[in-house]
Structures are given as C-alpha cells and as structure tokens.
Write a protein that holds these residues in place. Structure first.
Motif, PDB file in Angstrom:
ATOM      1  N   MET A   1     -14.600  -7.500  21.725  1.00  0.00           N
ATOM      2  CA  MET A   1     -14.379  -8.944  21.549  1.00  0.00           C
ATOM      3  C   MET A   1     -15.086  -9.407  20.278  1.00  0.00           C
ATOM      4  N   THR A   2     -14.413 -10.208  19.495  1.00  0.00           N
ATOM      5  CA  THR A   2     -15.026 -10.719  18.281  1.00  0.00           C
ATOM      6  C   THR A   2     -15.203 -12.213  18.387  1.00  0.00           C
ATOM      7  N   THR A   3     -16.078 -12.747  17.560  1.00  0.00           N
ATOM      8  CA  THR A   3     -16.314 -14.176  17.524  1.00  0.00           C
ATOM      9  C   THR A   3     -16.149 -14.656  16.103  1.00  0.00           C
ATOM     10  N   ALA A   4     -16.176 -15.963  15.929  1.00  0.00           N
ATOM     11  CA  ALA A   4     -16.014 -16.531  14.597  1.00  0.00           C
ATOM     12  C   ALA A   4     -17.267 -16.405  13.748  1.00  0.00           C
ATOM     13  N   PHE A   5     -18.378 -16.018  14.366  1.00  0.00           N
ATOM     14  CA  PHE A   5     -19.634 -16.058  13.628  1.00  0.00           C
ATOM     15  C   PHE A   5     -20.337 -14.719  13.519  1.00  0.00           C
ATOM     16  N   SER A   6     -19.737 -13.657  14.029  1.00  0.00           N
ATOM     17  CA  SER A   6     -20.421 -12.376  13.912  1.00  0.00           C
ATOM     18  C   SER A   6     -19.412 -11.246  13.985  1.00  0.00           C
ATOM     19  N   SER A   7     -19.905 -10.054  13.710  1.00  0.00           N
ATOM     20  CA  SER A   7     -19.114  -8.859  13.903  1.00  0.00           C
ATOM     21  C   SER A   7     -18.992  -8.610  15.400  1.00  0.00           C
ATOM     22  N   PRO A   8     -18.181  -7.620  15.834  1.00  0.00           N
ATOM     23  CA  PRO A   8     -18.049  -7.369  17.267  1.00  0.00           C
ATOM     24  C   PRO A   8     -19.409  -7.244  17.935  1.00  0.00           C
ATOM     25  N   ALA A   9     -19.499  -7.834  19.126  1.00  0.00           N
ATOM     26  CA  ALA A   9     -20.777  -7.838  19.841  1.00  0.00           C
ATOM     27  C   ALA A   9     -21.205  -6.415  20.143  1.00  0.00           C
ATOM     28  N   ALA A  10     -22.497  -6.190  20.081  1.00  0.00           N
ATOM     29  CA  ALA A  10     -23.027  -4.870  20.408  1.00  0.00           C
ATOM     30  C   ALA A  10     -22.802  -4.590  21.887  1.00  0.00           C
ATOM     31  N   PRO A  11     -22.577  -3.310  22.257  1.00  0.00           N
ATOM     32  CA  PRO A  11     -22.480  -3.003  23.683  1.00  0.00           C
ATOM     33  C   PRO A  11     -23.726  -3.506  24.400  1.00  0.00           C
ATOM     34  N   PRO A  12     -23.566  -3.916  25.663  1.00  0.00           N
ATOM     35  CA  PRO A  12     -24.720  -4.489  26.375  1.00  0.00           C
ATOM     36  C   PRO A  12     -25.969  -3.619  26.329  1.00  0.00           C
ATOM     37  N   SER A  13     -25.818  -2.309  26.480  1.00  0.00           N
ATOM     38  CA  SER A  13     -27.001  -1.457  26.491  1.00  0.00           C
ATOM     39  C   SER A  13     -27.692  -1.467  25.123  1.00  0.00           C
ATOM     40  N   GLU A  14     -26.899  -1.468  24.054  1.00  0.00           N
ATOM     41  CA  GLU A  14     -27.475  -1.487  22.706  1.00  0.00           C
ATOM     42  C   GLU A  14     -28.163  -2.823  22.439  1.00  0.00           C
ATOM     43  N   ALA A  15     -27.502  -3.918  22.830  1.00  0.00           N
ATOM     44  CA  ALA A  15     -28.098  -5.242  22.646  1.00  0.00           C
ATOM     45  C   ALA A  15     -29.375  -5.374  23.464  1.00  0.00           C
ATOM     46  N   ALA A  16     -29.360  -4.872  24.695  1.00  0.00           N
ATOM     47  CA  ALA A  16     -30.554  -4.960  25.550  1.00  0.00           C
ATOM     48  C   ALA A  16     -31.705  -4.167  24.951  1.00  0.00           C
ATOM     49  N   GLN A  17     -31.403  -2.996  24.401  1.00  0.00           N
ATOM     50  CA  GLN A  17     -32.460  -2.192  23.777  1.00  0.00           C
ATOM     51  C   GLN A  17     -33.036  -2.905  22.564  1.00  0.00           C
ATOM     52  N   ARG A  18     -32.168  -3.539  21.773  1.00  0.00           N
ATOM     53  CA  ARG A  18     -32.641  -4.293  20.610  1.00  0.00           C
ATOM     54  C   ARG A  18     -33.533  -5.444  21.045  1.00  0.00           C
ATOM     55  N   ASP A  19     -33.116  -6.182  22.075  1.00  0.00           N
ATOM     56  CA  ASP A  19     -33.915  -7.302  22.570  1.00  0.00           C
ATOM     57  C   ASP A  19     -35.272  -6.818  23.074  1.00  0.00           C
ATOM     58  N   GLN A  20     -35.294  -5.664  23.731  1.00  0.00           N
ATOM     59  CA  GLN A  20     -36.561  -5.115  24.221  1.00  0.00           C
ATOM     60  C   GLN A  20     -37.480  -4.723  23.074  1.00  0.00           C
ATOM     61  N   ARG A  21     -36.907  -4.176  21.997  1.00  0.00           N
ATOM     62  CA  ARG A  21     -37.723  -3.816  20.831  1.00  0.00           C
ATOM     63  C   ARG A  21     -38.335  -5.067  20.203  1.00  0.00           C
ATOM     64  N   VAL A  22     -37.518  -6.112  20.076  1.00  0.00           N
ATOM     65  CA  VAL A  22     -38.035  -7.361  19.520  1.00  0.00           C
ATOM     66  C   VAL A  22     -39.132  -7.923  20.406  1.00  0.00           C
ATOM     67  N   PHE A  23     -38.933  -7.873  21.713  1.00  0.00           N
ATOM     68  CA  PHE A  23     -39.928  -8.403  22.646  1.00  0.00           C
ATOM     69  C   PHE A  23     -41.242  -7.632  22.538  1.00  0.00           C
ATOM     70  N   ARG A  24     -41.175  -6.315  22.399  1.00  0.00           N
ATOM     71  CA  ARG A  24     -42.400  -5.513  22.256  1.00  0.00           C
ATOM     72  C   ARG A  24     -43.141  -5.868  20.960  1.00  0.00           C
ATOM     73  N   VAL A  25     -42.394  -6.079  19.881  1.00  0.00           N
ATOM     74  CA  VAL A  25     -43.015  -6.481  18.620  1.00  0.00           C
ATOM     75  C   VAL A  25     -43.675  -7.847  18.778  1.00  0.00           C
ATOM     76  N   LEU A  26     -43.011  -8.752  19.472  1.00  0.00           N
ATOM     77  CA  LEU A  26     -43.568 -10.073  19.725  1.00  0.00           C
ATOM     78  C   LEU A  26     -44.875  -9.985  20.506  1.00  0.00           C
ATOM     79  N   LEU A  27     -44.901  -9.159  21.538  1.00  0.00           N
ATOM     80  CA  LEU A  27     -46.135  -8.980  22.315  1.00  0.00           C
ATOM     81  C   LEU A  27     -47.252  -8.407  21.456  1.00  0.00           C
ATOM     82  N   ARG A  28     -46.912  -7.494  20.555  1.00  0.00           N
ATOM     83  CA  ARG A  28     -47.930  -6.922  19.664  1.00  0.00           C
ATOM     84  C   ARG A  28     -48.489  -7.997  18.737  1.00  0.00           C
TER      85      ARG A  28
END
Length: 197
Positions: A1-28
């Motif tokens: 699925m595509t949107t008007a504002f981005s490239s095709p959305a990342a698969p849920p598992s890939e997006a979730a892993q990215r969000d977790q990496r960002v969250f770990r950096v934030l905690l650090r």
C-alpha cells in the motif's frame, strides 16, 4: 500500500524493529543526560515533520499519549501520517499533552505551559520533543544530576532565556517536564532530574 506522503510502508516487523531501535536510543539519551546519541535509520515523513521527530513519535505514541503539535505541524498530512502508523490522541493545548512536538525553538511555549505532573503521579508530566538547529554552537551550559558522572557540558542552539526556564523546571523536581532535543541526526536528553550547575 502506498500513500501520498511516503514510499510503500515498511512491513510491520521491520517498522516495529525500527521503532524499538529508536526507543532504545531515546532511553540511552535520557539515561546519560547531555550526551549526544546518534539516531538509527528513520522513517520518511510528510513535510514539515522531520524524520527524527517522526521516528521519536512512532516509538513513543500510544492511546494514552495525548499529543500536542505546534501549529506548523498540526496539519492533515501529518495527522494522517501519525494515525495511519500509531495510536494517537490529539489534544488542543500544551497543558493537556503527554507528548508535545516543537519543530522550531522560536515556537517553544514557556516551559510552565506544559503539564508538570502531580505530586501523587509525577510521571504524568509532558515530554517535549524539540527540534533545534544544532546540538552544538550555542552558549555552553554545565549540567549536573543523575546519569552524569561529574558535569556534562551542552551547547544546543536554544532560545534566549531557555536555561533560566530550565532551572525553574528542575527546581520543581520530582515534578517538571522532560525534554528530548534533536538536530535531526542526534539526540540529547534533558530529564527534569538534571539541573544547570
């Protein structure tokens, strides 16, 4: 699925892993106040929301996190982007916000406009995500507090009077707000427990 504002959305598992990496950096960043922590790969986002703020939001948002956006960011493309990817409840004022996003330091409301928490529940305060032009090059300030061995010197480009406001915020501890600053590449965490020396 595509949107008007981005490239095709990342698969849920890939997006979730990215969000977790960002969250770990934030905690650090919050665990070691004043230390610049580099962000991992970030999602694309509709302008004027920068990828760094988008990544932080997607890592933090949930149904209980009332979100306040500065007027420049509070527009249909950004609201659609966030509601498509995360549970989000938009609020009308900084005081109502669990998360507040400020894309320009000149548009930062007074820090006491945000919710400082309550004596019985200090964790109900606002966390402010603040985009700054740079994390260096401003007036140098020494910080002291938990997570800092002696002192940590920071020099983000923030508005005049910011550090005086921060000193008043810190004086309210355990109440007060927390701030995460980003220049789009790195993060600096300013938890309310840390004060200016």
């Amino acid at each position: 699925m595509t949107t008007a504002f981005s490239s095709p959305a990342a698969p849920p598992s890939e997006a979730a892993q990215r969000d977790q990496r960002v969250f770990r950096v934030l905690l650090r960043a919050l665990s070691y106040p004043g230390r610049v922590v580099l962000l991992p790969a970030l999602p694309s986002a509709p302008a004027p929301l920068c990828p760094a703020l988008a990544g932080l939001l997607l890592g933090l948002l949930d149904l209980e996190a009332g979100l306040w956006l500065t007027p420049a960011l509070d527009c249909p493309p950004i609201r659609s982007f966030l509601t498509y990817r995360a549970a989000v409840q938009f609020v009308a004022t900084p005081r109502e916000a669990v998360l507040a996003v400020v894309d320009d330091p000149a548009g930062l409301p007074p820090l006491d406009a945000f919710h400082p928490g309550e004596p019985a529940c200090p964790e109900r305060s606002t966390t402010v995500l603040l985009r700054v032009p740079a994390l260096a090059g401003g007036p140098a300030v020494a910080l002291r507090g938990p997570g800092i061995e002696a002192t940590a010197t920071v020099a983000p480009r923030v508005p005049y009077g910011f550090w005086d406001q921060w000193a008043r915020n810190h004086a309210r501890y355990p109440l007060g707000i927390d701030i995460i600053m980003t220049d789009g590449v790195g993060l600096v965490g300013l938890p309310r427990s840390v004060g200016r020396e």
